[in-house]
Design a protein around this motif. Structure first.
Motif, PDB file in Angstrom:
ATOM      1  N   HIS A 154    -103.454  23.261  43.099  1.00 35.17           N
ATOM      2  CA  HIS A 154    -104.136  21.950  43.129  1.00 35.17           C
ATOM      3  C   HIS A 154    -104.312  21.465  44.567  1.00 35.17           C
ATOM      4  N   HIS A 155    -103.284  21.706  45.401  1.00 36.15           N
ATOM      5  CA  HIS A 155    -103.369  21.282  46.810  1.00 36.15           C
ATOM      6  C   HIS A 155    -104.505  22.009  47.533  1.00 36.15           C
ATOM      7  N   PHE A 156    -104.571  23.340  47.346  1.00 37.30           N
ATOM      8  CA  PHE A 156    -105.617  24.122  48.030  1.00 37.30           C
ATOM      9  C   PHE A 156    -107.010  23.787  47.492  1.00 37.30           C
ATOM     10  N   GLN A 157    -107.108  23.494  46.177  1.00 36.50           N
ATOM     11  CA  GLN A 157    -108.403  23.092  45.599  1.00 36.50           C
ATOM     12  C   GLN A 157    -108.881  21.796  46.244  1.00 36.50           C
ATOM     13  N   HIS A 158    -107.935  20.869  46.392  1.00 36.76           N
ATOM     14  CA  HIS A 158    -108.261  19.579  47.016  1.00 36.76           C
ATOM     15  C   HIS A 158    -108.728  19.787  48.462  1.00 36.76           C
ATOM     16  N   LEU A 159    -107.974  20.641  49.244  1.00 33.27           N
ATOM     17  CA  LEU A 159    -108.355  20.901  50.634  1.00 33.27           C
ATOM     18  C   LEU A 159    -109.708  21.581  50.718  1.00 33.27           C
ATOM     19  N   ALA A 160    -109.998  22.502  49.765  1.00 35.74           N
ATOM     20  CA  ALA A 160    -111.293  23.185  49.758  1.00 35.74           C
ATOM     21  C   ALA A 160    -112.416  22.182  49.596  1.00 35.74           C
ATOM     22  N   GLU A 161    -112.223  21.203  48.683  1.00 35.37           N
ATOM     23  CA  GLU A 161    -113.273  20.189  48.466  1.00 35.37           C
ATOM     24  C   GLU A 161    -113.464  19.347  49.729  1.00 35.37           C
ATOM     25  N   LEU A 162    -112.316  18.987  50.387  1.00 41.01           N
ATOM     26  CA  LEU A 162    -112.418  18.150  51.588  1.00 41.01           C
ATOM     27  C   LEU A 162    -113.170  18.876  52.704  1.00 41.01           C
ATOM     28  N   TYR A 163    -112.784  20.142  52.962  1.00 36.62           N
ATOM     29  CA  TYR A 163    -113.424  20.874  54.061  1.00 36.62           C
ATOM     30  C   TYR A 163    -114.883  21.168  53.750  1.00 36.62           C
TER      31      TYR A 163
END
Length: 1183
Positions: A885-894
């Protein structure tokens, strides 16, 4: 020293002066008013020269021999040529007293009673200089720089070449001792110029150039009229009123008389470079003498003492070549040496010296005794405590104190005497007489012992070391050797002048004569070699030879006598001779001969001498074998022959002694394989194979590898053949060997494969591994040679090698900067840890390099990796899902921030203001906590402020500018922000209604600045954004009622139950890439009878999010075209979304499950040929 008259002549006038031509062939005399020219060889008067009118006082010859000058009482100087012609004449004011030529420049100095002149051929005039007194004599220095003038007032004036006085020497006698003759020492060895001065004060003196006197005046007891040096300056001649010429040393010690005359001697000279002296007298007599300096010397073993310069004794050690000089300062008459004693007879005394120590090399002598008494004797002998004087027929024995102890009277003249050793005070003397008698006398015994008597006179004697044999040289030049005990003549040899026994070998003697040295051993024939002089001693291999005045030690190899003994197989005697001194070659020959004669003791000594360890080891091994009981001389001799290189003889002896195997080993060790085959004949095949192997080894060692390979193959030594072929890179040969080998021969085949691999022939290596069936090595080969396709193909057939292939592949990709492929390869190999590490590194690099699209993609991949790991390892499920979930969130942000970064950093932007507005708003609501690395809050707020202002959201723009004031602003946008902050204040304090987002669940208009983030402020329903434009999509997520599985839910939705009052028709377009809902006809709106719409209701005012949960009936009422499903793999649950505006088409990527407006998605896919988010290519099959 004695003077022998060569010729004599007499003229009527007094001879005042004479001069030799420099080459010594002519003599010029001043006699009366004429010059007489004589031939020096026989005294013939060649020619009288007339030119002067009065008495000629002086004459001098130039050093170059071209001219001479004469001076006369007629005040004139005449210069003559060597052809006896007068060429020049000049005069002085008074009679000429002396003339002298400069030895270098040939300048002529002419002196008269009142002045002196300097003339040279280059000058037209004579430069004259006045003198205060009458000049009587003159002499130039050797270098021609200074002229010394002797005067009648006792003064010596030293002038330079220009006639200027530099030094003045005033003699004590003054005018009472007029200087009558001076002469500079012509020796080149002297460091200083030395001037000899003779005056009529009857003294001889010596001076340095500086005027300093050397030593004291020497009294002469007569008036000297002339003084002259020998050519090399070693002796001085002085003649005068004593009517004779005396010989002095250069230091002024009188040695003797040259010739007595009847009147005063006015002049005497030495013939250049000779021992001839000419004397001119008052009565006109000319005498020409030859001086014979007899050799005065003594010898004992290796010490030789001889007279030098008449007054010195030099003791020479003939072995070490050391010399010591003893200065006696008197004429040395006799010398005798014995052991540590040295006796020197001087005119008035005898000095006895002894060595300081007993060291054989010591050369320091000191005076032990002085016998101050005048003796006349023919021979002098010294012993330990006595001296022996020989006077004609009589011998006298004196103690060192001069007391006569004993006397022996002989029958005849004593011709030879020699000390033959003995205890101190009891030494024996060997005496030879003219009548042929040979006697032995002991110093302490009055009676002489007659050893033998022969018919001829004795010239030389010597006794052998053991006192058993006597060698005599008689006056007929015959060497006779007698046995002392039997008086028997053993042998005689002609042409002998001296004889000496070897002091270290009883049977060896040498004698010289007729220009030859003769060495005789035992009764063998004489060995001759050329030698000039007399043999006086024979010690070991050294023969001491006296030639003229010099003694030398001649090293004589004793080869000839040694070989004479060897010819008669007398090895021990030959060894004794060799010990005296032979060459290394002779020693080796002796060793070999003794070895072949099986005389091992002698052979061992000889080989030790030449330090030949090989043969010493052989002898040692033979002796050991003899001790063990071996007695076969043939076998011993065979070993000797093999060591000497006589291999065929050795082989025959080996065969004769029944040791054929030793012969075979010898041939093979020597690589004489052809001889070995001949020796073997048609023998055992095993022996033949062994022979071929050895031959191959030899070929290899001598750098014939191809021949060695062929031999190894024929001998079945495949490993060695492979090793040579491989080391030389012969791939063709290796292929032949590998293909001929059976697959059971695993080791040689693997060896071949290793060499193929090393030699960059992977195809052949693969063929060999397949032949052996070594698949693991084959995989390793493919990996090492980077032949990945073959490796993957093999991995497909044999999955057990998957790790062995994909892990190196991934590492290779990573090394070549192909990290994405490397990550996939690690993932494929099941190395999740490495895959994640590679991805994390890639992500970090992408963020640092501001490649935010790549960072988003890598974070998405990381999240999917974590999902796989959660699925594979239940123990890490919770941790991995959190990471997912953390990496999915970071992917959306970047993914969103890439657009903001491009807008702020690049000069031109291709994004719509609404897109930039939505993205910056989305990021602002998402960045409620910590800001991820690389994402700039300043850039986000700056973009939001600019786009809000442009789109009419002034309130939001003002908020963004206010937020920026609390942040650190880069200089490049500082002015722009300050200007925007000011201008926004001129705008209304509200936002445009068109921009307000609508919640599709509760139909609430949400404020642009939402404190809750990206959720509805009313129903708390999370917004679903388009992954391209970041608009809120008309989707509502719903959840399944408990008990309904995903498969059942999909089945219920797919039922497509008919619905009332529905006139419109939706068309679903499904493909591998996307699910699309498209409206074909217009419709009014979803009727109120939709069960899902009823489920959207919620309790007003609740702060908790209440999800939409549907049951089976609701699912059944739904249309498949209205529902989008995120089919997450386990352990995640599927997510269901219902479209509330079916007329607006939405597309979801089947890989990353991101939602897009269909038109945007199609455009992006056309641009990138893949999903803009997960980069799944459009031609890839679905998940």
């Amino acid at each position: 020293m004695r003077a022998v008259l060569t010729w004599r002549d007499k003229v009527e006038q007094c001879i005042y002066d004479l001069a030799f031509k420099p080459d010594g062939t002519q003599l010029i005399l001043a006699a009366g008013n004429r010059l007489l020219v004589y031939d020096t060889s026989d005294g013939t008067l060649l020619q009288p020269l007339k030119g002067h009118k009065d008495t000629v006082y002086c004459v001098a010859y130039a050093k170059d021999g071209k001219r001479f000058a004469s001076g006369s009482a007629d005040k004139s100087i005449i210069i003559w040529t060597s052809k006896l012609e007068g060429i020049l004449k000049y005069t002085h004011n008074d009679s000429i007293q002396c003339v002298s030529y400069n030895p270098v420049t040939h300048q002529l100095a002419s002196c008269s009673s009142s002045d002196f002149g300097l003339w040279s051929p280059e000058q037209k005039s004579v430069s004259k200089h006045k003198s205060s007194s009458k000049i009587t004599c003159c002499s130039w220095t050797n270098d021609g720089q200074y002229l010394a003038l002797g005067m009648s007032n006792g003064v010596i004036s030293i002038r330079n070449k220009n006639g200027e006085e530099k030094v003045k020497i005033e003699r004590p006698g003054g005018s009472l001792s007029p200087i009558w003759s001076i002469c500079w020492n012509p020796s080149r060895e002297e460091h200083n110029d030395i001037l000899a001065v003779a005056d009529w004060g009857q003294k001889l003196s010596f001076y340095q150039l500086s005027g300093k006197q050397i030593g004291k005046d020497r009294p002469l007891n007569f008036d000297p009229c002339c003084i002259s040096y020998f050519t090399k300056g070693e002796y001085i001649l002085v003649g005068g009123s004593d009517k004779q010429v005396s010989l002095f040393t250069k230091d002024g010690v009188r040695l003797g008389t040259v010739g007595e005359q009847n009147s005063w001697v006015w002049t005497c000279r030495v013939k250049p470079d000779s021992n001839y002296v000419v004397v001119g007298c008052q009565d006109g007599t000319i005498s020409f003498y030859q001086l014979i300096f007899s050799t005065v010397h003594g010898l004992y073993k290796d010490r030789y003492a001889y007279r030098d310069s008449m007054t010195d004794v030099i003791v020479q050690h003939l072995i070490t070549e050391q010399k010591v000089r003893i200065k006696c300062r008197e004429l040395v008459k006799k010398i005798a040496i014995y052991k540590n004693r040295l006796a020197i007879q001087l005119p008035e005394k005898i000095l006895i010296y002894e060595l300081y120590s007993d060291d054989s090399a010591d050369m320091h002598y000191r005076v032990k005794e002085k016998i101050v008494k005048k003796f006349e004797c023919n021979l002098l002998v010294v012993c330990a405590d006595h001296i022996i004087l020989c006077q004609e027929k009589r011998l006298q024995c004196l103690s060192f104190s001069g007391v006569k102890e004993r006397e022996w009277q002989m029958e005849s003249l004593i011709r030879y005497i020699k000390v033959i050793g003995g205890p101190a005070g009891r030494e024996g003397l060997l005496v030879g007489l003219k009548n042929g008698q040979i006697l032995k006398i002991f110093v302490d015994n009055l009676f002489a012992i007659v050893l033998l008597k022969q018919a001829t006179a004795v010239r030389c004697l010597d006794m052998s070391a053991s006192r058993n044999k006597l060698a005599v040289v008689d006056e007929n030049d015959t060497c006779l050797v007698y046995d002392i005990h039997t008086k028997e003549l053993l042998f005689q040899e002609p042409n002998a002048n001296s004889v000496a026994w070897n002091t270290q070998c009883e049977d060896m003697l040498c004698f010289s004569g007729g220009g030859y040295l003769n060495i005789k051993a035992s009764t063998f024939p004489v060995h001759q070699q050329k030698l000039q002089g007399f043999v006086v001693g024979y010690n070991g291999s050294k023969i001491f030879c006296l030639h003229v005045f010099s003694m030398s030690a001649v090293e004589v190899p004793q080869s000839a006598p040694m070989y004479q003994y060897l010819d008669r197989k007398m090895f021990r005697e030959a060894y004794q001779i060799a010990c005296l001194g032979v060459t290394d070659t002779d020693w080796r020959e002796l060793a070999m001969e003794a070895l072949e004669g099986l005389e091992f003791e002698t052979a061992k000594k000889a080989f030790t001498r030449v330090q030949d360890l090989r043969y010493l080891e052989l002898i040692s091994s033979i002796e050991e074998r003899k001790k063990r009981g071996e007695t076969s001389n043939d076998l011993f001799l065979a070993d000797v022959f093999s060591y000497q290189g006589k291999f065929h003889e050795a082989a025959k002896l080996y065969r004769r002694s029944g040791h054929e195997n030793l012969a075979l080993n010898m041939y093979t060790d020597l690589c004489m394989f052809e001889y070995a085959k001949d020796f073997l004949g048609s023998g055992d095949p095993k022996e033949t194979k062994m022979l071929i192997t050895k031959q191959a080894d030899w070929a290899r060692n001598i750098n014939e590898p191809k021949a060695a390979v062929e031999m190894y193959i024929s001998a079945g030594e495949h490993a060695k053949a492979i090793e040579i072929s491989g080391s030389h890179g012969w791939v063709d040969m290796l292929i032949d060997i590998a293909r001929k080998l059976d697959k059971a021969e695993r080791e040689p085949l693997l060896m071949c494969a290793r060499y193929f691999k090393k030699l960059d022939s992977p195809g052949y290596a693969a063929e060999t591994y397949l032949k052996v069936g070594d698949l693991k090595s084959l995989v390793q080969l493919y990996v090492d040679t980077k032949r990945w396709d073959e490796a993957f193909a093999l991995g497909e057939k044999h999955p057990e090698f998957k790790d062995d292939i994909y892990v190196p592949y991934a590492q290779w990709l990573a090394e070549n900067d192909r990290f994405e492929e490397a990550q996939k390869a690690f993932h494929k190999a099941g190395r999740q840890g490495e895959a994640v590490r590679v991805l994390e590194q890639l992500t970090h690099n992408a963020v640092v390099e501001s490649r935010f699209n790549d960072a988003a993609y890598y974070y998405w991949m990381l999240s999917m990796q974590c999902l796989d790991m959660a699925q594979a390892d239940p123990a890490q499920k919770d941790v991995m899902l959190d990471k997912f979930h953390h990496f999915q969130h970071l992917a959306e942000l970047y993914h969103g921030y890439q657009t903001i970064h491009r807008y702020t950093e690049e000069p031109f932007s291709f994004d719509l203001p609404e897109t930039l507005f939505n993205i910056s708003k989305f990021l602002l609501h998402s960045l409620t906590k910590a800001t991820p690395l690389g994402i700039s809050k300043v850039n986000t707020l700056f973009t939001l402020a600019k786009q809000s202002k442009a789109l009419g959201a002034y309130k939001l723009a003002r908020h963004a500018y206010d937020k920026l004031r609390g942040l650190q602003i880069p200089a490049r946008i500082q002015k722009s922000i300050e200007l925007g902050t000011l201008t926004i204040r001129s705008k209304p304090f509200h936002d445009s209604e068109e921009l307000v987002p609508l919640c599709y669940r509760c139909s609430t208009n949400n404020p642009l600045l939402n404190n809750l983030g990206n959720v509805c402020i009313n129903c708390r329903q999370p917004f679903i954004f388009s992954a391209s434009s970041y608009e809120v999509l008309h989707l509502v997520e719903f959840y399944l009622e408990e008990g309904i599985t995903d498969e059942e839910a999909v089945a219920l939705i797919d039922l497509e139950a008919p619905r009332h009052k529905r006139e419109s028709k939706w068309q679903e377009i499904a493909s591998n890439n996307s699910q699309t809902l498209r409206l074909d006809e217009t419709m009014d709106s979803i009727g109120n009878d939709d069960p899902f719409t009823a489920k959207l209701s919620f309790e007003q005012g609740s702060s908790e999010f209440v999800p939409v949960v549907v049951n089976r009936s609701v699912l059944r009422s739904m249309s498949r075209r209205d529902v989008l499903i995120k089919r997450w793999p386990p352990p995640l649950q599927w997510q269901y979304f219902r479209s509330l505006l079916p007329d607006a088409s939405i597309t979801m990527c089947p890989s990353c499950f991101q939602m897009f407006h269909s038109e945007d998605y199609e455009l992006l896919v056309l641009q990138h040929a893949c999903c803009p988010y997960c980069r799944r290519r459009i031609d890839d099959p679905g998940p």
